[in-house]
Design a protein around this motif. Structure first.
Motif, PDB file in Angstrom:
ATOM      1  N   PHE C 135      49.135  52.173   9.276  1.00 33.08           N
ATOM      2  CA  PHE C 135      49.819  52.229   8.219  1.00 33.08           C
ATOM      3  C   PHE C 135      48.967  53.588   7.395  1.00 33.08           C
ATOM      4  CE2 PHE C 135      50.004  47.571   8.396  1.00 33.08           C
ATOM      5  CZ  PHE C 135      51.426  47.399   8.525  1.00 33.08           C
ATOM      6  N   PRO C 136      49.694  54.197   6.419  1.00 30.78           N
ATOM      7  CA  PRO C 136      48.966  55.338   5.898  1.00 30.78           C
ATOM      8  C   PRO C 136      47.775  54.812   4.879  1.00 30.78           C
ATOM      9  CG  PRO C 136      50.935  55.161   4.939  1.00 30.78           C
ATOM     10  CD  PRO C 136      50.999  54.265   6.001  1.00 30.78           C
ATOM     11  N   LYS C 137      46.987  53.919   5.372  1.00 26.77           N
ATOM     12  CA  LYS C 137      46.100  53.508   4.411  1.00 26.77           C
ATOM     13  C   LYS C 137      44.582  53.366   5.239  1.00 26.77           C
ATOM     14  CE  LYS C 137      49.023  49.747   2.872  1.00 26.77           C
ATOM     15  NZ  LYS C 137      49.341  49.650   1.499  1.00 26.77           N
ATOM     16  N   THR C 185      45.391  57.250   9.371  1.00 31.64           N
ATOM     17  CA  THR C 185      46.399  58.278  10.173  1.00 31.64           C
ATOM     18  C   THR C 185      45.462  59.535  10.427  1.00 31.64           C
ATOM     19  OG1 THR C 185      46.740  58.714   7.890  1.00 31.64           O
ATOM     20  CG2 THR C 185      48.593  57.787   9.097  1.00 31.64           C
TER      21      THR C 185
END
Lengths: 373, 421, 290
Positions: C135-137, C185
């Protein structure tokens, strides 16, 4: 976090929509609502502003909807969701009056406020045109009587000189309002009809009925499908039709635009309200019509032929309900507003003679309703 | 075919290929320069027409707050105009004729008396004193000062005659004329007097409308986009809905005005001219745009993100709201802001619901009568007074500033939240 | 039964040594050679058919997956191995036109039963995808997300512990412990894939499905992941789809060979690669096609 904000927004929306729809029917209006003619708009707004700023009432809201649109709204019913006053640059029609009656608006007070002149003007760089209404009709009508046979033919004139040898040899080019405009209606009625009436056959047609109409139509070469029992209707059809071959250019409702275009094109003439001439005297000049220049005095005393009365109509039933109506009426009918030296005259409205003013201000004071004869 | 021969053929065609590329680049560049030139022309003509509206001529006059005039039962309704007239007569004692006096009084704006009234109501101690007070000049004086009235023209051809100009010149010589920043333009509502007309009422009307539009269009549009894109079964019905939404986005805005008239005014009996109704109409107008851009933004989120979330047992709703939506949000916000900017510039649908109106009082709520910025521009452009020309341009500048701010926000949001994945 | 066979078996098989194949098929597995079944299966699949619209993608596959084993699924492109893998945690549900019949049981519970909820199922049967898809977290949030939505941890400290344990198991802890708040990411491809494994582990699955987990990685990262798989099999049952036969040979205990929607052969990895029973298996592993 996003879920939370979505929830908050959803709740807010629900509350907003709920409160809006729930309370809508009960909202009491605490300002006067005025609709109607764009010609009366500059004057009505001036009065509204004066009234709003000099009293504790809220400033009336004035919408520019055109005379017909305004009276349609006005006659749609009684109650806060319907306007209190409608301005008109012509008198209310029988059909509109009947609609009002049918919708329970029994008492309407008619107030004539003054006059407006319609001018034909060109750039100051050109010479002042000296026109007769006959010239205007011949230059702009779609069909004109042939000079030899008297039958109606498609308008053949391309220059003013062809229309009338005393006029300059320039191309006819007229900028004017579109058919939806009240100014156009008044122009057709006053200038074009006036010109048409200088032809004997057309005048006869106007008065004719039944078979006489048929005979005259045949004489003039009007196709039979235009037949109407009343000759006046056929006459209006002829007199009100403005040519569509590019000589008359519809310039939109914006009179300022016409003034700018006249400045750029000295050969063109423009049709617009007197107040725009009044404000732009350094750029454009009014043409003589039947020997009279469009001046304040000329329109006021009726010598300038292309002028029309301006009206507004009030619902009597609203006067005691909506705060501010009587104050607004009082302001409008006071001498400092519509008098000879009043501020409406400064805005370009032509005041009525004293006796007419007295009559209408008495009507307003007594709330005398209009009775259709 | 030998390598040498191949290379020869390639070389031969190379010149033509580069030439084509060069021509295409040039064409693109000239198209951009062409449109830039138009933009510069538009902006500079608006600016040149309008920048003078931000300054306003004022004249100073010695006013005697005459107790005989002011000490009446209701000080709010005293004859303040009389005070101004008295002072002007004192300043120009040689003016005797009635008509000339009327012209003399016309040097000062008709709104000046309200200014005096407000001063006295705020400070009753003024009564009995003589003060030099700066009052708004009439729009004709303002036009003269801004050289829109040509002194060289014959007297009959200009709005001010020689006598009036001589009065102004006398005032200038006495240092009683000044040009000051036009605060009123930003704080006043509309007026029939150009010198006291302001943009605030229209700006507030636009703001209330956009607030309602945003509050409705954003959640509903995004919700619809999410449902259609992520949850709805793809079948004939959803196809029909999609075609309809795309069609609605292209429907002329006036049609939404007619719809608003029929539904909100005639059926729900909401008040005419209210930002509430304007906001609802603009909401209907922007909704399709927001749904379409929202769906495009959702489509651009790679499916691997959905799979990742579903693969560890997130429910569909969680996958969408926790992962897909945040990634689609910048695109959705951009679409929303562009939709809002379109709504801000819209005037045609407002005509139908009575928002093309003269409204002086600044609206204080969503049911107060109000107008909007583009409508104000339209109304001023149609006014006969010359001084409204520059105000029209100034109002266009204000509207453009809003639009640029909104579009700038869209660009900023996109670059701030755009993520790589 | 034979009629059914001839009508559903692709023509290629008929050209092979059909007699040999048929000699070994039991009643249930028809055309599958080798040993598809085990004594105490963790998951067992019987007569699984998968359709994409009208097209049949998986043809009557039956196989067991034993506890704590690594089962590799190999086969040429388009053979249906990924499709079959995605049936095991019902990821195919997300494709509207996809239909599955037959039975797939996890610990004797039919996962396609109407009463079964896919959400807990996917917590039990985790998945790692072909392309690393963090996840872009932040790294922490990537791992903590699963436990959080399932409510596995009550307190922050508990959640911290789960994140740490999962990252340790995924062999990533030492590399990222100082930058847990940085975006997932931003890691290298191999690290991202291990992060995805940690994310899958964090919800405490019994089975982990891996869909070509190394196909987007370089050889060094691949080696790390393969090592990790060998360690993970001590605790988890792993099903891995791979294109790389060496990888299958290295990491798995049993291997299944898929061909055009059919499961042709299942057997002990070393046996399948050295002495395949089916002609097509032999052709594939010797590189005659694929």
């Amino acid at each position: 976090m996003i879920q939370k904000s979505v929830t908050i927004i959803a709740v807010a929306v629900a509350l907003l929509a709920g409160s809006a729809l729930g309370t809508s029917k009960a909202i009491a209006r605490d300002y006067v609502s005025i609709v109607g003619s764009s010609t009366v708009y500059p004057f009505a707004t001036t009065v509204a502003e004066q009234f709003g700023k000099s009293t504790k009432f809220r400033t009336p809201k004035v919408e520019s909807t055109g005379s017909g649109g305004g009276l349609k709204l006005f006659c749609s019913g009684i109650g806060v969701s319907h306007p209190d006053i409608s301005n008109a640059s012509r008198r209310i029609k029988k059909s509109e009056y009947d609609t009002c009656q049918a919708n329970g608006i029994e008492d309407i007070i008619e107030v004539k406020v003054g006059y407006d002149g319609i001018v034909l003007a060109n750039s100051k760089k050109s010479i002042t045109m000296k026109l007769a209404r006959k010239d205007i009709f011949l230059a702009l009508a779609k069909q004109v009587p042939d000079s030899k046979t008297g039958k109606l033919i498609n308008n053949p004139y391309r220059t003013w000189k062809e229309v009338n040898p005393s006029l300059p040899d320039t191309r006819i080019e007229v900028l004017g309002p579109p058919p939806t405009s009240g100014t156009r209606d008044a122009f057709a009625e006053l200038a074009m009809e006036g010109g048409a009436k200088t032809f004997a056959d057309l005048t006869a047609l106007r008065k004719a009925r039944g078979d006489e109409v048929k005979i005259l139509m045949d004489k003039l070469g009007i196709p039979e499908n235009a037949y109407n029992e009343k000759g006046k209707t056929v006459f209006k059809l002829v007199a009100h039709s403005i040519r569509e071959d590019g000589v008359y250019i519809e310039a939109g409702e914006n009179d300022n635009l016409i003034v700018q275009k006249l400045e750029a094109n000295p050969d063109a003439l423009g049709i617009f309200g007197f107040s725009f001439l009044d404000q732009n005297e350094d750029k454009v000049q009014g043409s003589f019509i039947d020997g009279h220049l469009p001046t304040f005095e000329g329109i006021s005393d009726g010598s300038y032929p292309v002028s029309r009365p301006l009206y507004f109509y009030v619902k009597k039933a609203h006067v005691s309900v909506i705060p501010g109506i009587s104050g607004y009426l009082e302001e409008f009918t006071s001498d400092k507003a519509w008098g000879d030296e009043g501020y409406l005259a400064d805005k370009g409205m032509i005041p009525m003679p004293d006796e007419e003013r007295t009559k209408f201000s008495t009507d307003v004071k007594n709330l005398t309703p209009l009775v259709w004869q | 075919m030998s390598t040498e021969k191949t290379m020869h053929i390639v070389q031969r065609g190379l010149g033509k290929r580069y030439r084509q590329e060069k021509i295409f680049k040039l064409m693109g560049l000239s198209a951009i320069l062409f449109s830039l030139a138009f933009l510069v022309f538009l902006f500079s003509s608006i600016f040149l027409n309008g920048y003078k509206a931000f300054y306003q001529t004022a004249v100073s006059i010695d006013i005697f707050f005459d107790p005989a005039v002011l000490e009446v039962k209701d000080p709010a309704s005293a004859n303040y105009n009389g005070l101004i007239k008295e002072s002007l007569r004192n300043a120009f004692p040689e003016v005797k004729k009635r008509k000339q006096k009327k012209n003399l009084y016309g040097l000062v704006s008709t709104s000046a008396s309200f200014h005096l009234r407000d001063m006295v109501l705020a400070d009753p101690g003024l009564v009995g004193q003589t003060k030099t007070i700066w009052l708004l000049a009439d729009d004709d004086v303002d036009m003269l000062m801004k050289s829109y009235i040509d002194r060289d023209l014959p007297q009959a051809d200009r709005r001010m005659n020689d006598l009036e100009i001589s009065w102004v010149d006398k005032l200038i010589a006495e240092g009683r004329v000044t040009s000051r920043f036009n605060i009123g333009f930003f704080t006043n509502g509309d007026s029939r007097e150009p010198e006291s007309a302001g943009i605030m009422g229209a700006a507030m009307g636009s703001m209330y409308m956009l607030a309602i539009t945003l509050a409705l269009a954003f959640p509903i549009g995004i919700g619809a986009a999410i449902y259609l894109e992520e949850f709805a079964v793809k079948n004939r019905l959803t196809d029909i809905i999609e075609v309809n939404i795309n069609n609605l986005a292209a429907v002329p805005s006036i049609v939404f005005g007619l719809l608003g008239l029929a539904v909100f005014l005639n059926f729900f009996e909401l008040p005419r001219s209210a930002p509430l109704v304007g906001g609802l109409v603009l909401f209907l107008m922007t909704l399709p745009t927001i749904i379409i851009t929202g769906r495009v933004a959702l489509q651009s989120v790679p499916p691997s993100i959905r799979e990742a979330a579903l693969g560890i047992g997130a429910s569909k709703m969680q996958a969408v709201f926790h992962h897909v939506l945040p990634l689609a949000m910048p695109g959705m916000l951009t679409g929303t802001i562009i939709g809002m900017a379109r709504a801000l510039g819209e005037s045609a649908p407002l005509l139908m619901i009575g928002m093309v109106a003269f409204i002086v009082d600044i609206p204080t709520g969503i049911t107060d009568p109000a107008t909007a910025l583009p409508v104000q521009i339209y109304l001023w452009a149609d006014s006969p007074e010359r001084a409204f020309v520059e105000r029209t341009s100034a109002a266009i500048m204000v509207l453009l500033t809003f639009l640029i701010l909104m579009n700038g926000t869209a660009v900023y949001l996109r670059s701030k939240f755009e993520r790589r994945w | 039964m034979l009629q059914t066979l001839s009508s559903t078996t692709p023509p290629v098989i008929e050209s092979g040594n059909q007699t040999k194949t048929r000699a070994r098929v039991s009643r249930d597995d028809r055309n599958t050679a080798g040993h598809p079944f085990v004594d105490k299966p963790r998951m067992s699949c019987r007569d699984v058919n998968v359709y994409y619209g009208d097209k049949k993608a998986i043809n009557s596959v039956s196989i067991d997956i034993a506890e704590n084993e690594v089962l590799a699924m190999i086969g040429p492109s388009g053979c249906g191995k990924s499709t079959f893998l995605r049936c095991l945690n019902r990821m195919n549900d997300t494709i509207a036109i996809c239909r599955v019949d037959g039975t797939i049981k996890l610990d004797d519970q039919d996962i396609y039963d109407k009463k079964i909820d896919v959400v807990p199922l996917r917590a039990q049967v985790g998945m790692v995808f072909q392309k690393p898809n963090p996840f872009p977290k932040s790294i922490y949030e990537n791992v903590a997300y699963g436990p959080r939505i399932h409510g596995l941890a009550d307190a922050k400290t508990e959640l911290d512990a789960i994140v740490e344990r999962s990252l340790i198991k995924a062999g990533l802890w030492d590399e990222v412990k100082d930058r847990l708040d940085q975006p997932g990411t931003g890691l290298s491809g191999g690290q991202q894939q291990r992060l995805c494994i940690a994310r899958a582990i964090a919800v405490g699955p019994e089975v982990i499905l891996m869909d070509e987990p190394c196909s987007a990685l370089d050889p060094i990262a691949t080696a790390t992941i393969e090592e990790l798989i060998s360690e993970l099999k001590l605790q988890y049952t792993i099903v891995i789809v791979t294109h790389n036969m060496q990888q299958a040979a290295r990491v798995s205990q049993r291997t299944a060979y898929f061909h055009l929607g059919d499961l042709l052969e299942v057997g002990q990895t070393d046996k399948l690669f050295t002495r395949p029973s089916h002609q097509l298996t032999e052709d594939y592993i010797t590189g005659r096609f694929g």
